[in-house]
Design a protein around this motif. Sequence first.
Motif, PDB file in Angstrom:
ATOM      1  N   ASP A  75       0.825  -1.118  -0.171  1.00 15.18           N
ATOM      2  CA  ASP A  75      -0.001  -0.121  -0.047  1.00 15.18           C
ATOM      3  C   ASP A  75       0.874   1.216  -0.104  1.00 15.18           C
ATOM      4  O   ASP A  75       0.605   2.198  -0.913  1.00 15.18           O
ATOM      5  CB  ASP A  75      -0.727  -0.169   1.407  1.00 15.18           C
ATOM      6  CG  ASP A  75      -2.078  -0.853   1.083  1.00 15.18           C
ATOM      7  OD1 ASP A  75      -2.217  -1.385   0.096  1.00 15.18           O
ATOM      8  OD2 ASP A  75      -2.846  -1.007   2.037  1.00 15.18           O
ATOM      9  N   SER A  76       1.905   1.098   0.774  1.00 14.58           N
ATOM     10  CA  SER A  76       2.787   2.554   0.765  1.00 14.58           C
ATOM     11  C   SER A  76       3.461   2.510  -0.319  1.00 14.58           C
ATOM     12  O   SER A  76       3.649   3.648  -0.801  1.00 14.58           O
ATOM     13  CB  SER A  76       4.098   2.233   2.191  1.00 14.58           C
ATOM     14  OG  SER A  76       3.251   1.821   3.243  1.00 14.58           O
ATOM     15  N   PRO A 128      -0.081  10.385   6.380  1.00 13.34           N
ATOM     16  CA  PRO A 128      -1.114   9.275   6.548  1.00 13.34           C
ATOM     17  C   PRO A 128      -1.803   9.536   7.892  1.00 13.34           C
ATOM     18  O   PRO A 128      -3.200   9.073   7.776  1.00 13.34           O
ATOM     19  CB  PRO A 128      -0.422   8.146   6.490  1.00 13.34           C
ATOM     20  CG  PRO A 128       1.013   8.300   6.384  1.00 13.34           C
ATOM     21  CD  PRO A 128       1.268   9.827   6.097  1.00 13.34           C
ATOM     22  N   GLN A 156      -2.717   3.101   6.821  1.00 11.41           N
ATOM     23  CA  GLN A 156      -1.347   2.626   7.640  1.00 11.41           C
ATOM     24  C   GLN A 156      -0.448   2.776   6.417  1.00 11.41           C
ATOM     25  O   GLN A 156      -0.622   2.091   5.364  1.00 11.41           O
ATOM     26  CB  GLN A 156      -1.571   1.239   8.250  1.00 11.41           C
ATOM     27  CG  GLN A 156      -2.174   1.574   9.500  1.00 11.41           C
ATOM     28  CD  GLN A 156      -1.089   1.036  10.592  1.00 11.41           C
ATOM     29  OE1 GLN A 156      -0.633  -0.274  10.299  1.00 11.41           O
ATOM     30  NE2 GLN A 156      -0.962   1.657  11.716  1.00 11.41           N
ATOM     31  N   MET A 157       0.546   3.188   6.843  1.00 10.06           N
ATOM     32  CA  MET A 157       1.730   3.194   6.094  1.00 10.06           C
ATOM     33  C   MET A 157       2.926   2.643   6.773  1.00 10.06           C
ATOM     34  O   MET A 157       3.017   2.720   7.826  1.00 10.06           O
ATOM     35  CB  MET A 157       2.151   4.597   5.156  1.00 10.06           C
ATOM     36  CG  MET A 157       0.998   4.662   4.085  1.00 10.06           C
ATOM     37  SD  MET A 157       1.385   6.623   3.122  1.00 10.06           S
ATOM     38  CE  MET A 157       2.764   6.312   2.294  1.00 10.06           C
ATOM     39  N   VAL A 158       4.247   2.372   6.123  1.00 15.43           N
ATOM     40  CA  VAL A 158       5.243   1.775   7.001  1.00 15.43           C
ATOM     41  C   VAL A 158       5.749   2.784   7.837  1.00 15.43           C
ATOM     42  O   VAL A 158       5.995   2.348   9.009  1.00 15.43           O
ATOM     43  CB  VAL A 158       6.358   1.705   5.895  1.00 15.43           C
ATOM     44  CG1 VAL A 158       7.438   0.923   6.713  1.00 15.43           C
ATOM     45  CG2 VAL A 158       6.083   0.646   4.867  1.00 15.43           C
ATOM     46  N   SER A 160       8.077   9.643   0.872  1.00 17.44           N
ATOM     47  CA  SER A 160       6.630   9.659   0.950  1.00 17.44           C
ATOM     48  C   SER A 160       6.469   8.114   1.733  1.00 17.44           C
ATOM     49  O   SER A 160       5.336   7.971   2.583  1.00 17.44           O
ATOM     50  CB  SER A 160       5.797   9.536  -0.352  1.00 17.44           C
ATOM     51  OG  SER A 160       5.829  10.993  -1.118  1.00 17.44           O
ATOM     52  N   ILE A 161       7.448   7.314   1.287  1.00 18.33           N
ATOM     53  CA  ILE A 161       7.054   5.842   1.932  1.00 18.33           C
ATOM     54  C   ILE A 161       7.355   5.755   3.268  1.00 18.33           C
ATOM     55  O   ILE A 161       6.646   5.043   4.079  1.00 18.33           O
ATOM     56  CB  ILE A 161       8.055   4.905   0.895  1.00 18.33           C
ATOM     57  CG1 ILE A 161       7.438   3.587   1.062  1.00 18.33           C
ATOM     58  CG2 ILE A 161       9.522   4.779   1.401  1.00 18.33           C
ATOM     59  CD1 ILE A 161       8.038   2.575   0.296  1.00 18.33           C
ATOM     60  N   GLU A 175      -7.027   7.790   0.708  1.00 16.07           N
ATOM     61  CA  GLU A 175      -6.243   7.788  -0.317  1.00 16.07           C
ATOM     62  C   GLU A 175      -6.076   9.123  -0.755  1.00 16.07           C
ATOM     63  O   GLU A 175      -4.760   9.514  -0.966  1.00 16.07           O
ATOM     64  CB  GLU A 175      -6.368   6.753  -1.005  1.00 16.07           C
ATOM     65  CG  GLU A 175      -5.208   5.587  -0.951  1.00 16.07           C
ATOM     66  CD  GLU A 175      -5.571   4.198  -1.908  1.00 16.07           C
ATOM     67  OE1 GLU A 175      -5.588   3.262  -1.170  1.00 16.07           O
ATOM     68  OE2 GLU A 175      -5.887   4.523  -2.947  1.00 16.07           O
ATOM     69  N   ALA A 221       3.073   5.915  -2.447  1.00 18.71           N
ATOM     70  CA  ALA A 221       3.973   6.805  -2.575  1.00 18.71           C
ATOM     71  C   ALA A 221       4.447   6.896  -4.081  1.00 18.71           C
ATOM     72  O   ALA A 221       4.801   7.965  -4.758  1.00 18.71           O
ATOM     73  CB  ALA A 221       5.451   6.196  -1.907  1.00 18.71           C
TER      74      ALA A 221
END
Lengths: 307, 261
Positions: free
Chosen positions: A66-67, A224, A233-235, A217-218, A149, A71
């Motif tokens: 997702d991340s 987020p 949720q992202m990393v 971004s990642i 998103e 990104a």
Amino acid sequence: MRSSSRNMLLIAPGLGWLALFMVIPCVLIFMLSFFERGMYGGVDYNFNLENFVRAMDPIYLGILLDSIYIAGTATIVAILLAYPAAYAISLSPRKKQTTYLFFIMLPFWSNYLIRTYAWIVLLNREGLINNGLESIGVISEPLNLLYNEFAVITGLVYNYLPFVVLAIYSSISKLNPEVREASEDLGAPAWKTFLRVTLPLTAPGVAAGAVFVFVLSIGNFITPDLLGGGRLQMVGNLIYDQFLSARDWPFGATLSFILIGIMMMLLFAQAVIVNRGQIEKHEAKEEDVSSMNFSRQSLNEKEKSYA
Amino acid sequence: MPSFSLSNLYLNSHLKVVYFFLYMPIIVLMVLSFNKAGLPTVWSGFSVEWYGKLLDNESILNAAWNTLIVAVISTILSSILGTLLALGIERMKVNSGLDALLFAPMIIPDIVLAIALLSFFTMLDFTLGLHSIVLSHVVFNIAFVCAVVRTRLKNFDYSVIEASEDLGAGSFTTFRRVTLPIIFPGVLAGSLLAFTLSVDEFIIAFFTAGAGSSSTTLPMQIYSMIRFGVTPEINAMATIVMLVSFTMVFLSQRINKGITQ
């Protein structure tokens, strides 16, 4: 030699600081990623690869993918917005170019939280965009623009766009106009000249901008969290949770380590692109394939924002 | 050629759209900070009462004070270290490893540096507080100061140093009377930038501040307020913080420009 020992003396305090407060902590994270969480939230020093296996669990892999997706989308949108803008700046009179660039970069130096918050003000259900659209009768009910998103990608593009414009501009401004003219004189239509000449020659700038947006971004946590409303949720958020809520520091360390790994690979890929661009420009002798290309180019870009 | 002017027309309108995209959110925020109504998103008349409310808010003032302490100390430290680093490196042979090391603090994700420092401090049983935020902020500030000073040194004429030494001045005198005055605008521009970055930095401060509200900085305060919801006070505070950053960056750019002309 006297002067070389003096140079060492000059750089020692600064390098020492970076070694103590950046290199050692990062090495520590690297080591921590091979240990496991203790019974009461501490660290059990017992070497294993359990965390890396766990990171491949579908739940975490899903968050990673997702991340990458978010990104990646932000990167593409940012480049599509930045390229024509950078091109337009490069075509304007020389004297105005620095001023134009300065005003592109100005928001970039202001508070990240506030820039992100501004989008909450614009996008919420009673926000300016929904109110505006309702008052002119386009919509009868407010749209859900926030906490999804779309909002996260908008926030990321907004925050990093200035740097992408700068990176692409620095590539375009180095372009020799005669190359383009030659292509046109040989009868190539404008679009073909752009696709076959201009774009490949400015690839290093695009790559620098892309890596920058993607990497930041990642690993992002604020956007987020604020614009995704905790639903997304992202990393970055996952690492945050491991450290502050789940108290599983070794696993959080593993995730950071994976993040750094992705970053290194992209920087390497970018260095290759930069280098190839330079060979095409017959300047290959000056620089070699290394991450240094990125650093030098980016430093030059940062200088430009002041020039 | 009609296609040429058409594409020019497109490029110029695209650039305008980009400026609109960049500035519209900031301008909306600033305008709304003067909004009379408690509702922060609908205009209902001019008022400065939210600015007044900020001045009565003890925790915001405390956070602003903490931010100032952290920013001033980390700026002074990083200006000294970053300048020395730049002076040394510019006279050395190009070293890509060193360049990469100096570039790392600019590109490393904040969250990674934040947790790395938190683990490091915890492992050493180091008490967290404003001082640990200062130690951490110096890391990325060194890199920025060094980068700005290095760009100034690119046009530096080293023969003036030799001249000074030939005339019998010692290293320190030469530095104080010759080198420093020449590079000073670069150092000042770098420090202003470092100050701005430190004032705005949130994630690393958040992780290295430790428990308790005594070492809350302004971005940490802003973050907890934002999570609470949109309020006119945040708009007012955001406006002040933005204007401070813009002024700093503007000054930094002016100073830096002054010496090249």
